[in-house]
Design an enzyme around this catalytic site. Structure first.
Site, PDB file in Angstrom:
ATOM      1  N   ASN A  22       6.217  14.185  -2.991  1.00  0.00           N
ATOM      2  CA  ASN A  22       6.785  13.363  -4.071  1.00  0.00           C
ATOM      3  C   ASN A  22       5.776  13.275  -5.203  1.00  0.00           C
ATOM      4  O   ASN A  22       5.570  14.240  -5.915  1.00  0.00           O
ATOM      5  CB  ASN A  22       7.186  11.980  -3.537  1.00  0.00           C
ATOM      6  CG  ASN A  22       7.661  11.061  -4.652  1.00  0.00           C
ATOM      7  OD1 ASN A  22       8.437  11.476  -5.507  1.00  0.00           O
ATOM      8  ND2 ASN A  22       7.179   9.840  -4.690  1.00  0.00           N
ATOM      9  N   GLU A  23       5.090  12.142  -5.339  1.00  0.00           N
ATOM     10  CA  GLU A  23       4.131  12.030  -6.449  1.00  0.00           C
ATOM     11  C   GLU A  23       2.734  12.344  -5.932  1.00  0.00           C
ATOM     12  O   GLU A  23       1.858  11.487  -5.949  1.00  0.00           O
ATOM     13  CB  GLU A  23       4.185  10.619  -7.037  1.00  0.00           C
ATOM     14  CG  GLU A  23       5.368  10.430  -7.969  1.00  0.00           C
ATOM     15  CD  GLU A  23       5.399   9.056  -8.622  1.00  0.00           C
ATOM     16  OE1 GLU A  23       4.692   8.135  -8.166  1.00  0.00           O
ATOM     17  OE2 GLU A  23       6.155   8.896  -9.597  1.00  0.00           O
ATOM     18  N   CYS A  51       8.445   7.308  -3.198  1.00  0.00           N
ATOM     19  CA  CYS A  51       7.239   7.048  -2.403  1.00  0.00           C
ATOM     20  C   CYS A  51       7.543   6.918  -0.922  1.00  0.00           C
ATOM     21  O   CYS A  51       6.660   7.065  -0.082  1.00  0.00           O
ATOM     22  CB  CYS A  51       6.564   5.773  -2.888  1.00  0.00           C
ATOM     23  SG  CYS A  51       5.873   5.958  -4.524  1.00  0.00           S
TER      24      CYS A  51
HETATM   25  O1  AHR Z   1      11.305   4.905  -8.416  1.00  0.00           O
HETATM   26  C1  AHR Z   1      10.370   4.059  -7.851  1.00  0.00           C
HETATM   27  C2  AHR Z   1       9.089   4.784  -7.492  1.00  0.00           C
HETATM   28  O2  AHR Z   1       8.486   5.272  -8.645  1.00  0.00           O
HETATM   29  C3  AHR Z   1       9.242   6.000  -6.638  1.00  0.00           C
HETATM   30  O3  AHR Z   1       9.313   5.696  -5.298  1.00  0.00           O
HETATM   31  C4  AHR Z   1       8.010   6.778  -6.935  1.00  0.00           C
HETATM   32  O4  AHR Z   1       8.183   8.162  -6.770  1.00  0.00           O
HETATM   33  C5  AHR Z   1       7.651   6.366  -8.336  1.00  0.00           C
HETATM   34  O5  AHR Z   1       6.351   5.981  -8.433  1.00  0.00           O
END
Ligand code: AHR
Length: 663
Positions: free
Chosen positions: A380-381, A249
């Protein structure tokens, strides 16, 4: 029937029931498993098992980045956070925080000390205290400006009881208008896990101070202002195929202003503009108001780390979207170009030669050879149509200039559901190189999903399981979550990743590091305090896979089927054609011992000895710890083959790696 014959009947029945019960249990726990050694069903990528790095849980600042001074450049929102001024009678205006943002955007603040009367101290508390080792040297450096000779400083490390355990005298060498950098090393006479650092001001006059820094003398490869050697060593021992950085994140940021921007993380450290860490206030129950990103560990250092430990670099960049759980801010599509340019420039920074702008910068930073970047993550997500339209622009620009760079795309936060399906379908239609799947789920989910990829589409798009970990019982907190149950379930699922190595070409457990006094997210693979670190059972599972990845997957079956939970068994097998080895990974999730007869179908000729490395514990809540770091870790035994057969007993709740040389 007489009483006598009744008794006889009863006695015989009991014996018969017992016999059947015993043989039933025996049959249940005795299995014949077939291995087809002649046929490779998939190639294992050399970089299959990697690690995921994010500055979460004080993983970078306060963790692997060995700087011991918190808020060294006074840029935290509260400029003196982490610092205190100790003196008998405070004098008005004695210590000022000066802001020069008109001339220095990246590092606007510094400290101005007016020393006129009695001596006083400026004390830094460190991240969660400062870890100090007896007989080790400590390297202090500072940027200062002093117009006239006047102020000198005594540098001290003090233990929990305020006893001085290291001391050095600092006399500024350069007097004049400009800023100067000067260093001094001194040796600790005692150890302390929670020391503090003190500067005692002496003499008379004014001095300006910035970038007040202290590093231990035993950094990884003895690099000045480098990384914590014990933490890097744990990574190096895993021989990870890749290192994904900088997260997570943290790539997205809570809003776009606080996204990760790699260009701000290279070059002289005093020019790296720090920002708040997005985990600073993410969780109300684990607030970390003193969590910032100094970027002392920046992109150059990440590439260097990857190179040091023999891993491929896998950077993930912001795709023009902030965290959708926070602000959900997206950059306007017609303003996406600078984000795309950052990606193009990063490839040039990593791989370009001296005739390119960014290649030249890398060379100037001391790395003439290219870093040989092969892949890059975009977002990322992130999820939804807003992600699809942004990554389409990234893809067009990057593939046009660098067709061989593999691109990794997000599938959102969950491994199933509408958001996942939308992206999965879209990305597969687009012939995406890799889709990044994340799963933080229960042990039960992991066990059920060991066959997840057995029927996955076998097309151009590959899977990168970029973040996964078993999230144990909610009653467990922090490091308790890294129990044996979690690691065993991960190992079980990982046999399914390995079996499908043609589809799942890379995988990394997440997150990697956590400081015992400063974590926000658990479980984590490696736990550290200010002086020590240990690998959890998950660490050893990951290490077994990554150091025994083999080259070719072969079929391993029970009654003709993949082994995905029958009687609690999960298994995969590879050949290492280079080392000429057969490697079997098999997890026993049952509370009973299980006997396995492996039958080798094929022409392979086995050597006479084999080894089994077993991780096991009857207590599924068993943990590793600083006191007992190897409580659950591989125990190796060597056996002689009996005839042609390979017969092994798997302990209850065990993960086993069996290795046999091939003639
Ligand atoms: O690994 C912890 C968090 O989990 C990461 O930052 C994120 O990509 C996921 O939600």
């Amino acid at each position: 029937m007489t009483i006598h014959s009744n008794l006889k009947y009863w006695f015989c029945s009991v014996i018969a029931i017992k016999f059947f019960a015993v043989s039933f249990v025996h049959a249940q726990n005795h299995h014949i498993i077939n291995l087809e050694t002649d046929k490779s069903i998939a190639k294992v990528q050399p970089n299959m098992w990697g690690v995921f790095f994010e500055d979460i849980n004080f993983g970078a600042d306060g963790g692997i980045y060995a700087e011991l001074i918190k808020n060294r450049s006074f840029e935290f929102a509260k400029p003196l956070m982490g610092w205190s001024i100790v003196r008998d009678k405070p004098q008005e205006g004695e210590v000022l925080v000066v802001n020069r943002k008109e001339v220095n955007q990246a590092n606007p603040r510094y400290l101005q000390v007016h020393k006129n009367t009695t001596d006083f101290e400026l004390v830094n508390e460190g991240f969660k205290g400062i870890g100090v080792k007896k007989d080790l040297s400590y390297n202090f450096s500072v940027m200062y400006r002093q117009a006239k000779v006047g102020v000198t400083m005594v540098l001290q490390l003090k233990d929990e009881n305020n006893k001085i355990i290291a001391q050095g005298d600092f006399k500024p060498d350069n007097i004049g208008d400009g800023w100067h950098k000067q260093s001094l090393s001194f040796v600790a006479t005692e150890s302390s896990a929670r020391a503090k650092f003190s500067i005692v001001f002496k003499g008379n006059g004014h001095i300006d101070l910035d970038m007040i820094s202290l590093f231990p003398g035993d950094t990884w490869k003895n690099r000045p202002q480098g990384l914590r050697a014990d933490m890097v060593q744990l990574l190096a021992d895993m021989k990870p195929g890749f290192i994904r950085f900088p997260g997570g994140c943290i790539v997205e940021g809570t809003d776009l202003a606080n996204r990760y921007q790699w260009k701000n993380t290279i070059g002289p450290i005093e020019g790296r503009k720090m920002i708040v860490n997005r985990w600073n206030n993410e969780f109300a129950h684990r607030p970390a108001p003193d969590y910032y990103q100094s970027f002392g560990l920046g992109f150059f250092e990440y590439f260097q780390l990857a190179e040091d430990i023999g891993s491929d670099a896998l950077p993930i960049l912001n795709c023009g979207m902030a965290c959708q759980f926070n602000s959900g801010e997206v950059v306007a599509l017609d303003e996406l170009q600078p984000y795309i340019q950052d990606a193009l420039d990063l490839i040039e920074f990593a791989n370009g030669n001296a005739s390119t702008v960014w290649g030249k910068k890398r060379i100037e930073l001391g790395h003439a050879k290219p870093f040989n970047l092969k892949m890059l993550g975009v977002g990322n997500e992130n999820w939804g149509p807003q992600y699809m339209e942004r990554v389409a622009l990234f893809k067009a620009a990057i593939k046009a200039k660098y067709p061989n760079i593999k691109l990794i795309y997000s599938s959102g936060t969950d491994p199933e559901g509408d958001r996942f399906n939308l992206l999965d379908n879209y990305l597969r239609n687009e012939k995406a190189d890799f889709i990044d799947e994340h799963y933080y789920r229960s042990a039960e989910w992991f066990l059920k999903n060991a066959g997840r990829y057995d029927n996955y589409p076998r097309n151009d798009t590959k899977v990168f399981v970029g973040e996964y970990a078993v999230h144990a019982d909610k009653n467990l907190t922090g490091k308790e979550k890294n129990n044996w149950q979690s690691a065993l379930a991960s190992a079980s699922l990982m046999t399914g990743l390995e079996r499908n190595a043609d589809v799942v070409q890379m995988a990394s457990y997440a997150p990697l590091f956590a400081h015992v006094d400063a974590w926000q997210w658990a479980p984590d693979m490696i736990w550290v305090d200010n002086l020590k670190s240990y690998g959890t059972p998950d660490y050893y599972v990951q290490k077994l896979f990554s150091t025994n990845k083999g080259t070719d997957v072969i079929a391993i079956t029970l009654n003709g089927k993949n082994i995905t939970g029958q009687n609690g068994l999960y298994a995969s097998s590879v050949l290492d054609k280079t080392k000429k080895e057969l490697i079997i990974k098999i997890a026993n999730n049952a509370a009973e011992e299980q006997h396995i007869d492996f039958t080798l179908l094929g022409k392979a000729k086995l050597k006479s000895k084999y080894s089994i490395e077993t991780m096991s514990d009857d207590n599924l809540n068993q943990l590793n710890s600083f006191e007992n770091p190897l409580a659950v870790s591989p125990q190796k035994s060597i056996y002689n083959m009996k005839g042609k057969g390979l017969n092994v007993r798997l302990k209850p709740y065990s993960f086993n790696l069996i290795k046999i040389g091939l003639n």
